[in-house]
Write a protein that holds these residues in place. Sequence first.
Motif, short mmCIF file in Angstrom:
data_model
loop_
_atom_site.label_atom_id
_atom_site.label_comp_id
_atom_site.label_asym_id
_atom_site.label_seq_id
_atom_site.Cartn_x
_atom_site.Cartn_y
_atom_site.Cartn_z
N PHE A 133 0.81 -1.22 0.00
CA PHE A 133 0.00 0.00 0.00
C PHE A 133 0.84 1.27 0.00
CE2 PHE A 133 -2.73 -3.30 1.89
CZ PHE A 133 -3.81 -3.22 1.03
N LEU A 134 2.16 1.12 -0.22
CA LEU A 134 3.07 2.27 -0.27
C LEU A 134 2.89 3.15 0.97
CD1 LEU A 134 2.57 3.25 -4.04
CD2 LEU A 134 4.27 1.70 -3.04
N ALA A 135 2.85 2.50 2.12
CA ALA A 135 2.55 3.21 3.37
C ALA A 135 3.60 2.92 4.43
CB ALA A 135 1.16 2.82 3.87
N ARG A 136 4.86 2.90 4.04
CA ARG A 136 5.92 2.54 4.98
C ARG A 136 6.00 3.50 6.16
NH1 ARG A 136 10.71 2.65 1.82
NH2 ARG A 136 9.92 0.73 0.90
N LYS A 137 6.05 4.80 5.87
CA LYS A 137 6.18 5.77 6.96
C LYS A 137 4.96 5.79 7.87
CE LYS A 137 7.10 10.63 8.02
NZ LYS A 137 7.43 11.98 7.48
N ILE B 37 10.97 11.90 9.63
CA ILE B 37 11.61 11.09 8.58
C ILE B 37 11.08 11.54 7.23
CG2 ILE B 37 11.81 8.78 7.58
CD1 ILE B 37 11.77 7.64 10.37
N PRO B 38 11.97 11.92 6.32
CA PRO B 38 11.50 12.43 5.02
C PRO B 38 10.92 11.33 4.14
CG PRO B 38 13.88 12.25 5.03
CD PRO B 38 13.44 11.95 6.44
N LYS B 39 10.14 11.75 3.18
CA LYS B 39 9.56 10.81 2.23
C LYS B 39 10.65 10.28 1.33
CE LYS B 39 5.75 10.35 -1.07
NZ LYS B 39 4.64 11.05 -1.78
N THR B 40 10.64 8.98 1.07
CA THR B 40 11.68 8.37 0.24
C THR B 40 11.22 8.28 -1.20
OG1 THR B 40 10.83 6.16 0.76
CG2 THR B 40 12.58 7.02 2.16
N GLY B 41 12.19 7.99 -2.05
CA GLY B 41 11.88 7.93 -3.49
C GLY B 41 11.50 6.55 -3.94
N SER B 42 10.50 5.94 -3.30
CA SER B 42 10.08 4.59 -3.66
C SER B 42 9.15 4.62 -4.87
CB SER B 42 9.39 3.92 -2.47
OG SER B 42 8.31 4.70 -2.03
N SER B 43 8.86 3.43 -5.38
CA SER B 43 8.01 3.32 -6.56
C SER B 43 6.62 3.86 -6.29
CB SER B 43 7.93 1.84 -6.98
OG SER B 43 6.95 1.68 -7.98
N SER B 44 5.97 4.40 -7.32
CA SER B 44 4.61 4.94 -7.17
C SER B 44 3.56 3.90 -7.51
CB SER B 44 4.44 6.16 -8.07
OG SER B 44 4.66 5.81 -9.42
N GLU B 45 3.98 2.72 -7.97
CA GLU B 45 3.05 1.66 -8.32
C GLU B 45 2.95 0.65 -7.18
OE1 GLU B 45 4.17 -0.14 -11.95
OE2 GLU B 45 4.10 1.74 -13.11
N ARG B 46 1.71 0.24 -6.91
CA ARG B 46 1.48 -0.71 -5.82
C ARG B 46 1.70 -2.13 -6.31
NH1 ARG B 46 -4.00 1.40 -2.69
NH2 ARG B 46 -3.21 3.48 -2.15
N PRO B 47 2.65 -2.84 -5.74
CA PRO B 47 2.85 -4.23 -6.14
C PRO B 47 1.76 -5.12 -5.54
CG PRO B 47 4.33 -3.67 -4.35
CD PRO B 47 3.61 -2.41 -4.71
N ALA B 48 1.34 -6.12 -6.27
CA ALA B 48 0.36 -7.07 -5.76
C ALA B 48 1.07 -8.07 -4.85
CB ALA B 48 -0.32 -7.81 -6.92
N LEU B 49 0.34 -8.54 -3.82
CA LEU B 49 0.95 -9.44 -2.86
C LEU B 49 1.39 -10.75 -3.50
CD1 LEU B 49 -1.26 -8.95 0.32
CD2 LEU B 49 1.01 -8.04 -0.14
N HIS B 50 0.68 -11.17 -4.58
CA HIS B 50 1.08 -12.43 -5.21
C HIS B 50 2.43 -12.31 -5.92
CE1 HIS B 50 -0.79 -10.44 -8.75
NE2 HIS B 50 0.11 -11.14 -9.43
N GLN B 51 2.90 -11.06 -6.10
CA GLN B 51 4.19 -10.86 -6.74
C GLN B 51 5.36 -11.05 -5.78
OE1 GLN B 51 3.73 -6.87 -8.32
NE2 GLN B 51 3.01 -7.63 -10.30
N LEU B 52 5.05 -11.38 -4.53
CA LEU B 52 6.11 -11.61 -3.55
C LEU B 52 7.08 -12.69 -3.99
CD1 LEU B 52 4.32 -11.39 -0.08
CD2 LEU B 52 6.23 -10.00 -0.86
N LYS B 53 6.63 -13.57 -4.88
CA LYS B 53 7.52 -14.63 -5.35
C LYS B 53 8.73 -14.04 -6.07
CE LYS B 53 4.91 -15.25 -9.68
NZ LYS B 53 4.10 -16.20 -10.49
N ARG B 54 8.61 -12.78 -6.56
CA ARG B 54 9.75 -12.12 -7.19
C ARG B 54 10.88 -11.88 -6.19
NH1 ARG B 54 7.70 -6.72 -9.19
NH2 ARG B 54 9.88 -6.51 -9.87
N LEU B 55 10.51 -11.81 -4.91
CA LEU B 55 11.52 -11.55 -3.89
C LEU B 55 12.40 -12.78 -3.66
CD1 LEU B 55 12.72 -9.98 -1.45
CD2 LEU B 55 10.82 -10.83 -0.09
N TYR B 56 11.78 -13.96 -3.68
CA TYR B 56 12.49 -15.16 -3.28
C TYR B 56 13.16 -15.84 -4.48
CZ TYR B 56 10.16 -14.18 1.04
OH TYR B 56 9.74 -13.55 2.18
N THR B 57 14.18 -15.18 -4.99
CA THR B 57 15.00 -15.74 -6.05
C THR B 57 16.04 -16.67 -5.43
OG1 THR B 57 16.54 -13.88 -5.89
CG2 THR B 57 14.70 -13.66 -7.45
#
Length: 386
Positions: A70-74, A181-201
């Motif tokens: 949800f791009l809501a880290r802070k 804490i300042p806003k960071t330059g993260s992506s503006s697109e929300r990744p889908a949770l099913h895309q988590l498999k991209r993390l586990y290479t």
Amino acid sequence: MVYLARRPDRVILSGQYFIHFAVMGIVLPYFNLYCYHIGLTGFQIGAVSALRSAVLVLFSMIWSALADRFLARKPIYILCLFVSTMIWTFYFYSNGFWEIFIITLFYGIFYSPIISFLETFTMELLGEEKKSYGRIRAWGSISFIAVVVFLGKAIDHFSVEIILPLVFVGSLLQTGMSLKIPKTGSSSERPALHQLKRLYTRPVIWFLICSFLMLMSHGAYYGFFSIHLEHMGYSKTFIGAAWALASVSEILVMINSKAIFSKCSIERVLTISFFIAALRWASLIFARSPYFILVSQISHALTYGAFHMGSILYIDSLVPQDFKTVGQAANNAVTYGLGLMAGFLISGSLYENTGSSGLFAASGLIALLGGALFSTHKREKNGFRS
């Protein structure tokens, strides 16, 4: 997106680490002592400690996935800090096991992702200056040492119950500072949770396995090093000095992180750290001289300081931009959660049956195995980079 950290941003991040590890310097050495003081048994204290580790593993991943999705880290970071601080106040009015257990559960749910979020903020805010990470993280080690040393004297003068208001005040300060804490330059697109498999290479999975083994090997050190020295006849003063020397050496390495990672690749630093750890634990089997023991403590600069910095940078370079928070949370959960928990459990069993010699021999072999696996399964050159 290139993001270079300004000096005010570095001050805010350094302050976050300083307060966070100051609070840890209160909780880690003295909370179990507080529980013992109010009448909890050894088994009950162990159950509370195990609960903290289990909650860390599970909920740090959940919060991090939500933050990236949800791009809501802070906002989530501030929420978790605030709610965990408020939950801590319930300890003021509780002294029974089940009350402490339940409070610890809910406190852990909200406190568990704090360090993972902080590591991710730091990586993104540093941008191309990520090799300077250690200079910011060192403030956490400095505050941890100062608190552990001076709080012991304060507890002797007052009582162990002073840890409750001190943790509350520290947590409140960290919450207030987190608003800056300042806003960071993260992506503006929300990744889908099913895309988590991209993390586990494959490189990520292999590294998490190796990191698990590294921290597992540290279980003997964190759990039984002080007992080992006491059984050899060393005083509490010497034991404290040995721990302090290790922490000071860790700080010196962190301060010089930029120079280290400019001259050596992350992979080389990590590889060296694994094998130095194996030598360190093996040396404790035979070390009897105080000078030899103190020299072995200096290697903490590599086995913890350099390894910790290297692992943060390595994970950051491996995971895609959309899952930076989850990547750091996975690293933290697998290493400091599962790895140390397994290390404590195995060390306890081995110590009862083989004594400290067998314990440190096993730790050396575990670290050696981690290093061997890492050496043969290093990152593929086309891994993700920020």
